[in-house]
Design an enzyme around this catalytic site. Sequence first.
Site, PDB file in Angstrom:
ATOM      1  N   ALA A  61      -4.821   2.723   0.228  1.00 59.37           N
ATOM      2  CA  ALA A  61      -4.457   1.598  -0.624  1.00 59.37           C
ATOM      3  C   ALA A  61      -3.066   1.136  -0.213  1.00 59.37           C
ATOM      4  O   ALA A  61      -2.326   1.878   0.435  1.00 59.37           O
ATOM      5  CB  ALA A  61      -4.451   2.058  -2.077  1.00 59.37           C
ATOM      6  N   GLY A 120      -7.669   5.627   0.249  1.00 57.97           N
ATOM      7  CA  GLY A 120      -8.658   4.565   0.078  1.00 57.97           C
ATOM      8  C   GLY A 120      -9.397   4.260   1.376  1.00 57.97           C
ATOM      9  O   GLY A 120     -10.543   3.801   1.345  1.00 57.97           O
ATOM     10  N   GLU A 134     -12.110   6.643   1.542  1.00 52.83           N
ATOM     11  CA  GLU A 134     -13.080   6.303   0.488  1.00 52.83           C
ATOM     12  C   GLU A 134     -13.968   5.140   0.937  1.00 52.83           C
ATOM     13  O   GLU A 134     -15.180   5.126   0.694  1.00 52.83           O
ATOM     14  CB  GLU A 134     -12.339   5.982  -0.815  1.00 52.83           C
ATOM     15  N   GLU A 151      -3.722  11.557  -1.506  1.00 46.46           N
ATOM     16  CA  GLU A 151      -3.207  10.983  -2.760  1.00 46.46           C
ATOM     17  C   GLU A 151      -2.336  11.940  -3.552  1.00 46.46           C
ATOM     18  O   GLU A 151      -1.363  11.534  -4.179  1.00 46.46           O
ATOM     19  CB  GLU A 151      -4.381  10.518  -3.645  1.00 46.46           C
TER      20      GLU A 151
HETATM   21  N1  CAA Z   1       0.744   1.260   1.816  1.00 47.10           N
HETATM   22  C1  CAA Z   1       1.776   0.463   2.125  1.00 47.10           C
HETATM   23  N2  CAA Z   1       2.560   0.637   3.207  1.00 47.10           N
HETATM   24  C2  CAA Z   1       2.285   1.679   3.998  1.00 47.10           C
HETATM   25  C3  CAA Z   1       1.222   2.563   3.731  1.00 47.10           C
HETATM   26  C4  CAA Z   1       0.420   2.317   2.587  1.00 47.10           C
HETATM   27  N3  CAA Z   1      -0.632   3.091   2.278  1.00 47.10           N
HETATM   28  N4  CAA Z   1       1.193   3.523   4.694  1.00 47.10           N
HETATM   29  C5  CAA Z   1       2.201   3.226   5.536  1.00 47.10           C
HETATM   30  N5  CAA Z   1       2.857   2.123   5.120  1.00 47.10           N
HETATM   31  C6  CAA Z   1       3.990   1.456   5.787  1.00 47.10           C
HETATM   32  C7  CAA Z   1       5.225   2.327   5.829  1.00 47.10           C
HETATM   33  O1  CAA Z   1       6.003   2.156   4.656  1.00 47.10           O
HETATM   34  C8  CAA Z   1       5.916   1.811   7.063  1.00 47.10           C
HETATM   35  O2  CAA Z   1       6.543   0.604   6.701  1.00 47.10           O
HETATM   36  P1  CAA Z   1       7.944   0.199   7.381  1.00 47.10           P
HETATM   37  O3  CAA Z   1       7.658   0.078   8.852  1.00 47.10           O
HETATM   38  O4  CAA Z   1       8.297  -1.075   6.703  1.00 47.10           O
HETATM   39  O5  CAA Z   1       8.874   1.311   7.060  1.00 47.10           O
HETATM   40  C9  CAA Z   1       4.774   1.451   7.991  1.00 47.10           C
HETATM   41  O6  CAA Z   1       3.627   1.306   7.151  1.00 47.10           O
HETATM   42  C10 CAA Z   1       4.471   2.520   9.023  1.00 47.10           C
HETATM   43  O7  CAA Z   1       4.327   3.779   8.362  1.00 47.10           O
HETATM   44  P2  CAA Z   1       4.919   5.121   8.992  1.00 47.10           P
HETATM   45  O8  CAA Z   1       6.326   4.897   9.409  1.00 47.10           O
HETATM   46  O9  CAA Z   1       4.639   6.193   8.030  1.00 47.10           O
HETATM   47  O10 CAA Z   1       4.028   5.243  10.318  1.00 47.10           O
HETATM   48  P3  CAA Z   1       3.409   6.541  10.976  1.00 47.10           P
HETATM   49  O11 CAA Z   1       2.674   6.060  12.162  1.00 47.10           O
HETATM   50  O12 CAA Z   1       4.440   7.593  11.136  1.00 47.10           O
HETATM   51  O13 CAA Z   1       2.340   7.111   9.933  1.00 47.10           O
HETATM   52  C11 CAA Z   1       0.517   7.005   8.388  1.00 47.10           C
HETATM   53  C12 CAA Z   1       1.212   6.359   9.606  1.00 47.10           C
HETATM   54  C13 CAA Z   1      -0.026   8.388   8.757  1.00 47.10           C
HETATM   55  C14 CAA Z   1      -0.606   6.107   7.982  1.00 47.10           C
HETATM   56  C15 CAA Z   1       1.553   7.166   7.248  1.00 47.10           C
HETATM   57  O14 CAA Z   1       2.199   5.929   7.048  1.00 47.10           O
HETATM   58  C16 CAA Z   1       0.973   7.582   5.938  1.00 47.10           C
HETATM   59  O15 CAA Z   1       0.743   8.744   5.716  1.00 47.10           O
HETATM   60  N6  CAA Z   1       0.748   6.620   5.023  1.00 47.10           N
HETATM   61  C17 CAA Z   1       0.314   6.886   3.687  1.00 47.10           C
HETATM   62  C18 CAA Z   1      -1.146   7.208   3.633  1.00 47.10           C
HETATM   63  C19 CAA Z   1      -1.573   7.440   2.217  1.00 47.10           C
HETATM   64  O16 CAA Z   1      -0.950   8.138   1.457  1.00 47.10           O
HETATM   65  N7  CAA Z   1      -2.703   6.832   1.858  1.00 47.10           N
HETATM   66  C20 CAA Z   1      -3.213   6.973   0.542  1.00 47.10           C
HETATM   67  C21 CAA Z   1      -2.686   5.858  -0.285  1.00 47.10           C
HETATM   68  S1  CAA Z   1      -3.114   6.063  -1.986  1.00 47.10           S
HETATM   69  C22 CAA Z   1      -4.710   5.592  -2.095  1.00 47.10           C
HETATM   70  O17 CAA Z   1      -5.334   5.218  -1.136  1.00 47.10           O
HETATM   71  C23 CAA Z   1      -5.221   5.688  -3.495  1.00 47.10           C
HETATM   72  C24 CAA Z   1      -6.624   5.433  -3.693  1.00 47.10           C
HETATM   73  O18 CAA Z   1      -7.438   6.305  -3.734  1.00 47.10           O
HETATM   74  C25 CAA Z   1      -7.071   4.089  -4.004  1.00 47.10           C
END
Ligand code: CAA
Length: 693
Positions: free
Chosen positions: A62, A101, A104, A124
């Site tokens: 998400a 998400g 999912e 999450e």
């Molecule tokens: N939402 C919004 N922005 C996000 C994001 C997300 N889910 N994931 C990453 N970003 C953004 C970061 O803030 C970063 O932004 P900036 O460049 O402006 O700083 C950019 O994307 C790149 O992220 P990283 O620097 O972390 O890049 P990376 O290559 O080192 O890692 C990644 C990539 C593994 C995807 C890592 O970003 C990550 O773990 N993201 C979060 C994943 C996550 O937690 N997903 C679950 C979300 S909650 C959900 O989905 C709930 C549900 O059930 C509905």
Amino acid sequence: MDPVSLQRHGTVSVITVDNPPVNALSQSVRRGLIDCFDEAELDAVTSAVVLICAGRTFIAGADIREFDLPAREPHLPDVVSRIEATAKPVIAAIHGTALGGGLEVAMACHYRLADRDARLGLPEVKLGLLPGATGTQRLPRLIGIERALDMMLSGESVTADAALETGLVDRVTGKDLLSGALEYAEDVAALGPRRVRDLVVEPVEGAVFDKAETRISQKARGQFAPERILRAVELATRLDFDEGVAAERQLFQECKESPQSQGLRHAFFAERNAAKVPGLDRETPARKVENIAVVGAGTMGAGIACNCLAAGYAVRLMDKDEAALARGAETVRKLLAGGVARGKIAERDRDASLQRFHAGQDFRDLSEADLVIEAVFENMTIKKGVFAQLDKVCKAGAVLATNTSTLDVDEIARATSRPEDVIGLHFFSPAHIMRLLEIVRGAGTSLDVVATALSLSRKLGKIGVVVGNCFGFVGNRMLYSYGRENQLLLLEGAAPEYIDRVLTDWGMAMGPNAVGDLAGLDVGYRIRQERKDLPDDPRFYRVADMLAELGRFGQKTGKGMYRYEEGSREPLPDPEVQALIRDEAKRLGVPERKVGEKEIVERCIYGLITEGARILEDGISHRASDIDVVWINGYGFPRYRGGPLYFADTIGVADVYRTVREFEQRFGPEYWKPPELLRKLAEENGHFSDIGA
Ligand code: CAA
């Protein structure tokens, strides 16, 4: 450009998500998915649908930024249901990371094909959430309750091969992903849709849930989301799919609105913002680093060497003392072996690391190093001596870093003829494990050296936070205020184990007294002995100094703030310490009293907050959230409270200010005079988090 598009390849409709950087499920992506699936469904020619992503990854979840905004339709659970309801077979083609998400969505597709290097997970819980788009109901159906709980409670992702083994994906390809997906589409066209919602949840013994319960109480004490994940999965065993999804939605909302999730989301973005340093951008060149030398083969030096080896660098460990060098080299080997034993390092990588590892006693061997990290004894004269030597032997352009935890980086730099190359790299013990790297920018440090340090921190798998030069930088400077209050509380009658219990109950990973024993009370003692600028207060760190003077250094001597049984690290309350403290308090005229839990938390944590505010005022840190990152990753501050300054925001800076003023009245202005910034924020109803955001 639309973030979701549809193209026909023969009879297969390929829906592509292109929403850089990580294809997060923003509102426009959710809308686009519904529209494209509607279109594919209506298209008479389409026999199967492939969902694939452009850029570096499949959908990584998400859009976390949207959680703080009013929810906008279509909601993700509806998108997921729409995908699953498609009457034609749908294949998710996964590369990069299918997270949250994203996974999912993939689980709502009828078949899953993963690139060999892909990873899949439901992280999450790390954001204080539970998978809120049917994940808690689908994953147990796909891979069984035990594995599903493991993935959701740990938040860790699994490899494509592991996912294939458990049935989370159906096929793994080493080929071009789109070609693989088109091929797969042909294979399944005749099979039709296969929906996860129709699978049954295989029953398990109650012991599986008991085990998860125990795990939560041990590893996630006081945390909000894990309990709810457990409840959602347990409901999956009793309710039908739609009822389970409705219950999950309710639990997800509770999590999303919880202060813990807000704190964890703050920490997520704070860590990413730390890499953004004023004056530096992606174009700032970093110097090339391949060969690293570590000077000083003590525990810290060996840990740093191990960390650098594991990250692929060639490392030379140097110590003038032969025996110390031999011990250090042995420690490096042991740490690498430990990594193999814990499954963190492959044997092949360990062997390659050892090939790149050299040890020696001669400064002249450091002439080829691109980066030298000094990790000798924390003493200015010794460190300056080392830097004068490095200045003589190191090649032009080598980065010269000091691992000092407190000392003046500029003074160290002045021992060389090249202060622009000198920087502080403050590692935290154990260096190969702790994620924080404080990058101390001296007055003369050049920008490309700062960029080099940030790039190094990324390669080492650490979070680099750039800070200014002052005693203790950000982390240890704040630790002084926190520790000072702990020490005064001891004299006022609070026992070490009582203070530690209160603060760990509050969420700190360890209590300050157990930490002191772990680090060694002699270490802080020696640093204080060297400092000329300490308060002229006989109570200041008196208990720690007294115990150090008695040879009670902590774990390493079996006695410190606590006592330790032979071979055990378990801190045991020691009546002898209690008596020593009582006598000392009497001698200093500190009356004994009963100290309440609230006071312990407020004095220690508000001590941190006031010092954090001073650090911002002094420009040592330019962003409040950087300070949060330092304390979460270096000092065991509870991540779910978002860091000390974010925590101040959540309870209200005005409230903190009021209490600090009370402390000023009660305990005197020397420690509690409120910083101007605290007063200003309190009066203007401001937030720390806005500083430097
Ligand atoms: N939402 C919004 N922005 C996000 C994001 C997300 N889910 N994931 C990453 N970003 C953004 C970061 O803030 C970063 O932004 P900036 O460049 O402006 O700083 C950019 O994307 C790149 O992220 P990283 O620097 O972390 O890049 P990376 O290559 O080192 O890692 C990644 C990539 C593994 C995807 C890592 O970003 C990550 O773990 N993201 C979060 C994943 C996550 O937690 N997903 C679950 C979300 S909650 C959900 O989905 C709930 C549900 O059930 C509905």
